[in-house]
Design an enzyme around this catalytic site. Structure first.
Site, PDB file in Angstrom:
ATOM      1  N   PRO A 132       0.879  -0.876   0.076  1.00 31.89           N
ATOM      2  CA  PRO A 132       0.107  -0.190   0.041  1.00 31.89           C
ATOM      3  C   PRO A 132       1.415   1.191  -0.208  1.00 31.89           C
ATOM      4  O   PRO A 132       0.346   2.230  -0.755  1.00 31.89           O
ATOM      5  CB  PRO A 132      -0.893  -0.176   1.689  1.00 31.89           C
ATOM      6  CG  PRO A 132      -0.775  -1.962   1.649  1.00 31.89           C
ATOM      7  CD  PRO A 132       0.450  -1.725   0.876  1.00 31.89           C
ATOM      8  N   SER A 136       7.176   2.228  -6.829  1.00 32.83           N
ATOM      9  CA  SER A 136       8.931   2.476  -7.053  1.00 32.83           C
ATOM     10  C   SER A 136       9.312   2.351  -6.523  1.00 32.83           C
ATOM     11  O   SER A 136      10.272   1.490  -7.238  1.00 32.83           O
ATOM     12  CB  SER A 136       8.270   3.906  -7.984  1.00 32.83           C
ATOM     13  OG  SER A 136       7.169   4.380  -8.429  1.00 32.83           O
ATOM     14  N   ARG A 284     -16.912   8.643 -42.198  1.00 32.95           N
ATOM     15  CA  ARG A 284     -17.974   9.611 -41.694  1.00 32.95           C
ATOM     16  C   ARG A 284     -17.093  10.470 -42.476  1.00 32.95           C
ATOM     17  O   ARG A 284     -16.276  11.039 -42.776  1.00 32.95           O
ATOM     18  CB  ARG A 284     -16.983   9.707 -40.297  1.00 32.95           C
ATOM     19  CG  ARG A 284     -17.043  10.599 -39.162  1.00 32.95           C
ATOM     20  CD  ARG A 284     -18.870  11.036 -38.727  1.00 32.95           C
ATOM     21  NE  ARG A 284     -19.796  12.119 -38.114  1.00 32.95           N
ATOM     22  CZ  ARG A 284     -20.846  12.015 -38.317  1.00 32.95           C
ATOM     23  NH1 ARG A 284     -21.265  11.299 -37.913  1.00 32.95           N
ATOM     24  NH2 ARG A 284     -21.394  13.188 -36.876  1.00 32.95           N
ATOM     25  N   GLN A 295      -6.705  17.357 -44.680  1.00 28.32           N
ATOM     26  CA  GLN A 295      -5.070  16.678 -44.677  1.00 28.32           C
ATOM     27  C   GLN A 295      -4.904  16.784 -42.819  1.00 28.32           C
ATOM     28  O   GLN A 295      -3.859  15.646 -42.459  1.00 28.32           O
ATOM     29  CB  GLN A 295      -4.771  17.686 -45.026  1.00 28.32           C
ATOM     30  CG  GLN A 295      -3.319  17.727 -45.302  1.00 28.32           C
ATOM     31  CD  GLN A 295      -2.213  18.733 -45.878  1.00 28.32           C
ATOM     32  OE1 GLN A 295      -2.413  20.125 -45.085  1.00 28.32           O
ATOM     33  NE2 GLN A 295      -1.502  19.090 -46.675  1.00 28.32           N
ATOM     34  N   ILE A 353     -11.362  11.471 -33.619  1.00 25.41           N
ATOM     35  CA  ILE A 353     -11.074  11.163 -34.790  1.00 25.41           C
ATOM     36  C   ILE A 353     -12.205  10.512 -34.906  1.00 25.41           C
ATOM     37  O   ILE A 353     -13.367  10.759 -35.414  1.00 25.41           O
ATOM     38  CB  ILE A 353     -10.472   9.675 -35.543  1.00 25.41           C
ATOM     39  CG1 ILE A 353      -9.091  10.322 -36.080  1.00 25.41           C
ATOM     40  CG2 ILE A 353     -10.933   8.796 -36.370  1.00 25.41           C
ATOM     41  CD1 ILE A 353      -7.567   9.370 -36.714  1.00 25.41           C
ATOM     42  N   GLY A 356     -17.993  12.504 -31.392  1.00 22.24           N
ATOM     43  CA  GLY A 356     -18.663  12.369 -30.290  1.00 22.24           C
ATOM     44  C   GLY A 356     -18.986  11.511 -29.804  1.00 22.24           C
ATOM     45  O   GLY A 356     -18.779  10.440 -28.275  1.00 22.24           O
ATOM     46  N   GLU A 379       4.634  -2.167 -13.975  1.00 24.78           N
ATOM     47  CA  GLU A 379       6.265  -2.486 -14.668  1.00 24.78           C
ATOM     48  C   GLU A 379       7.292  -1.328 -14.770  1.00 24.78           C
ATOM     49  O   GLU A 379       8.327  -1.352 -14.999  1.00 24.78           O
ATOM     50  CB  GLU A 379       6.685  -3.712 -15.564  1.00 24.78           C
ATOM     51  CG  GLU A 379       5.440  -4.342 -15.983  1.00 24.78           C
ATOM     52  CD  GLU A 379       5.501  -6.052 -15.652  1.00 24.78           C
ATOM     53  OE1 GLU A 379       6.671  -6.094 -14.726  1.00 24.78           O
ATOM     54  OE2 GLU A 379       4.323  -6.521 -15.693  1.00 24.78           O
ATOM     55  N   THR A 381       6.349   2.905 -13.418  1.00 27.71           N
ATOM     56  CA  THR A 381       6.298   4.436 -14.059  1.00 27.71           C
ATOM     57  C   THR A 381       7.181   4.803 -15.122  1.00 27.71           C
ATOM     58  O   THR A 381       8.689   4.479 -14.798  1.00 27.71           O
ATOM     59  CB  THR A 381       6.131   5.292 -13.277  1.00 27.71           C
ATOM     60  OG1 THR A 381       7.246   5.356 -12.349  1.00 27.71           O
ATOM     61  CG2 THR A 381       5.195   5.105 -12.375  1.00 27.71           C
ATOM     62  N   GLU A 383       9.033   8.001 -15.282  1.00 28.05           N
ATOM     63  CA  GLU A 383      10.299   8.353 -14.608  1.00 28.05           C
ATOM     64  C   GLU A 383      10.793   7.076 -14.491  1.00 28.05           C
ATOM     65  O   GLU A 383      12.143   7.260 -14.112  1.00 28.05           O
ATOM     66  CB  GLU A 383       9.257   9.132 -12.853  1.00 28.05           C
ATOM     67  CG  GLU A 383       8.591  10.603 -13.633  1.00 28.05           C
ATOM     68  CD  GLU A 383       7.486   9.745 -13.956  1.00 28.05           C
ATOM     69  OE1 GLU A 383       6.996   8.933 -14.058  1.00 28.05           O
ATOM     70  OE2 GLU A 383       7.537  11.085 -14.717  1.00 28.05           O
TER      71      GLU A 383
END
Ligand SMILES: Cc1cc2nc3c(=O)[nH]c(=O)nc-3n(C[C@H](O)[C@H](O)[C@H](O)COP(=O)(O)OP(=O)(O)OC[C@H]3O[C@@H](n4cnc5c(N)ncnc54)[C@H](O)[C@@H]3O)c2cc1C
Length: 401
Positions: A132, A136, A284, A295, A353, A356, A379, A381, A383
Site C-alpha cells: 500500500p 516504485s 465519417r 489533411q 477521430i 462524439g 512494471e 512508471t 519516471e
C-alpha cells in the site's frame, strides 16, 4: 499495401504460432471483448482457448511440457492478444513472469513441481512486490519473513496483485533479515517466496487472505487484488532458489522481461486504435467528404502509424537482445517507456477521430481510452524507466577526461 508492425526474420515456426494466435484473437477475442469488459467479467472461455493453444507454456522449456519459445515469440503473441483485449494479456503476463523466474532461479525440485503444471495452465502465477505504501521504491518493502524451524512466518500487506484471485501460485517479495544483520543493504535482505494457494477470495490458505477485487477504471475482466499475510507459514523449500537474500535481484530479472511484455501490450493496443481510427476516418463524412480526406486527419493517421511502427521496432529490438543472452535493461526500459507513451497518444488520436461517438460505450475506442493509462504505470512508471535509462547511459558514456 505494407501492413504496419511487420517483423522480419521470423522462422516458419514463429510465423505459424503468430498466425494461429492472430486468428484466435480475431475470431474469439475481438467480437466479445468490449461486452465482457463492460460487465467486468473474467474471460474464462478465452483463457481456456489460450490454454489449448499452449500460450501459457510458450516460453517454458520443452522438457517441462512447454513450447520452449523465445521472448520475441512470446512478445509478438502478447502484442496480438493485446490488440484484441489488453486484459487478456494481463492474465498471461504475471503467469509468464513467475514461470520465467522459476526457470531462471528455481531449484530443480521447484522447477519439476511447478513448471509442467504451469505449462498446462493448471497452476497460474501472480507476482507481488507492491505494498500500500510503495510501488516504485521496492527497497522500502516492510512485509517480513521470520524463520521458525523448517518454516518461515510471513506477515504484511501487499497491493495491486494482477491475477491475485485467480492465481494458485504467488511469487511474493518480502524482507527476511535472517543471515543479513540489521543495516545490511535492503537489496540483500529480501527473499522471494513461492506461495501456493486456492483460487478465489477470502482466506485462501491459513494466514493468507485475498480480500476482493479492486474496482478499476479499465483493465477490467482481469482481477487485481490486495494480499494479506497474517502468520502465514511457508516451508523453507519454497524460498525461490533455496537461498534467502536474493529476492530483489530475482524480481528485477522478472520485471525486465515483464517490461518487454508491457511494451508489446502498448504496441498491440496502439495498433488496434490505429485500425479503428483509419477505418472510421474513411466512413465519417464532414463538409462533403470522408474526414480521411481532410489533411488534418491524414496527418493524424500518419503520426499514429509512425508511432505504431517505432514502438514495434523498439519492442522487437529489446526482445531480441534478451534472447541473444545479453543484458537488455536499457532496451527494455526504452521500449516500455516509448511504447506506453505512444500507445496513450495513438489511442487519444483515434478517440478524437471518432468525434462524439468515441465517448459512447458502443464504440471500442472508449474501452481502449480507459485501458491505455495502465501501461504508463505497470512494471515501472515513465519516471522509473527514465531513471534506468539515464543510469545506463552514464555507464556507457562515462566521461573519460
Ligand atoms: C492495474 C494495476 C496492476 C498492477 N499489478 C501489479 C502486480 O501484479 N504486482 C505488483 O507487484 N505490482 C502491481 N502493480 C503496481 C505497480 O507496479 C505500481 O503501481 C507502480 O510501480 C507505481 O507505484 P506506485 O503506484 O506506488 O506509485 P509511486 O511509487 O508512489 O509513484 C507516484 C508517482 O511518483 C513518481 N516517482 C516515484 N519515485 C520517483 C523518483 N525517484 N523520481 C521521480 N518520480 C518518482 C512516479 O513515477 C509516479 O508518477 C499494479 C498497478 C496497477 C495500477
Amino acid at each position: 499495401m505494407a501492413r504496419l508492425a511487420q517483423t522480419h526474420g521470423l522462422t516458419d515456426v514463429q510465423q505459424e504460432i503468430l498466425s494461429t494466435v492472430r486468428d484466435f484473437v480475431d475470431k474469439e477475442i475481438i467480437p466479445v471483448a468490449t461486452e465482457l469488459e463492460h460487465r467486468d467479467e473474467y474471460p474464462q472461455d478465452i483463457v481456456d482457448g489460450l490454454k489449448e493453444l499452449g500460450v501459457f507454456g510458450l516460453m517454458i522449456p520443452e522438457e517441462y511440457g512447454g513450447l520452449g519459445e523465445s521472448l520475441l515469440t512470446y512478445a509478438l503473441c502478447v502484442e496480438e492478444i493485446a490488440r484484441g483485449w489488453m486484459s487478456v494479456s494481463g492474465i498471461i503476463n504475471t503467469h509468464f513472469i513467475v514461470a520465467y523466474m522459476l526457470k531462471q532461479h528455481g531449484t530443480q525440485e521447484q522447477k519439476d513441481t511447478f513448471l509442467p503444471r504451469m505449462a498446462a495452465g493448471e497452476v497460474r502465477g501472480a507476482f507481488s512486490m507492491s505494498e500500500p505504501a510503495l510501488g516504485s521504491d521496492v527497497s522500502a518493502i516492510t512485509s517480513k519473513a521470520v524463520k521458525d524451524g523448517d518454516e518461515y512466518v510471513l506477515n504484511g500487506q501487499k497491493m495491486w496483485l494482477t491475477n491475485g484471485g485467480t492465481s494458485t501460485l504467488v511469487a511474493v517479495l518480502v524482507r527476511s533479515d535472517e543471515g543479513h544483520p540489521e543495516g545490511s543493504a535492503p537489496h540483500k535482505s529480501m527473499t522471494t517466496f513461492l506461495v501456493e494457494k486456492e483460487p478465489g477470495f477470502g482466506e485462501v490458505r491459513p494466514g493468507l487472505t485475498i480480500p476482493g477485487k479492486i474496482d478499476k477504471m479499465g483493465y477490467k475482466g482481469v482481477d487485481t487484488t490486495e494480499l494479506i499475510m497474517d502468520g502465514l507459514r511457508i516451508p523453507a523449500n519454497r524460498v525461490l532458489g533455496g537461498v534467502t537474500g536474493r529476492g530483489f535481484y530475482q524480481m528485477m530479472d522478472g520485471v525486465e522481461v515483464g517490461r518487454v511484455n508491457v511494451a508489446a501490450r502498448g504496441c498491440g493496443v496502439a495498433q488496434r486504435a490505429f485500425e479503428l481510427g483509419v477505418s472510421y476516418a474513411q466512413q465519417r463524412q464532414t463538409f462533403g467528404k470522408p474526414i480521411a480526406q481532410h489533411q488534418a486527419i491524414q496527418f493524424k493517421l500518419a503520426e499514429m502509424a509512425t508511432k505504431v511502427e517505432a514502438a514495434h521496432a523498439m519492442m522487437v529490438n529489446a526482445a531480441r537482445k534478451k534472447d541473444s543472452g545479453e543484458r537488455n535493461d536499457l532496451e527494455a526500459g526504452m521500449a516500455k517507456y516509448l511504447a506506453s507513451e505512444y500507445c496513450k497518444e495513438v489511442v487519444e488520436d483515434a478517440f478524437r477521430i471518432h468525434g462524439g461517438y468515441g465517448f459512447s460505450k458502443e464504440y471500442e475506442i472508449e474501452r481502449l481510452y480507459r485501458e491505455a493509462p495502465m501501461l504508463l504505470i505497470g512494471e515501472g512508471t515513465a519516471e522509473i524507466q527514465k531513471m534506468i535509462i539515464g543510469r545506463r547511459l552514464l555507464e556507457e558514456y562515462r566521461f573519460q577526461g
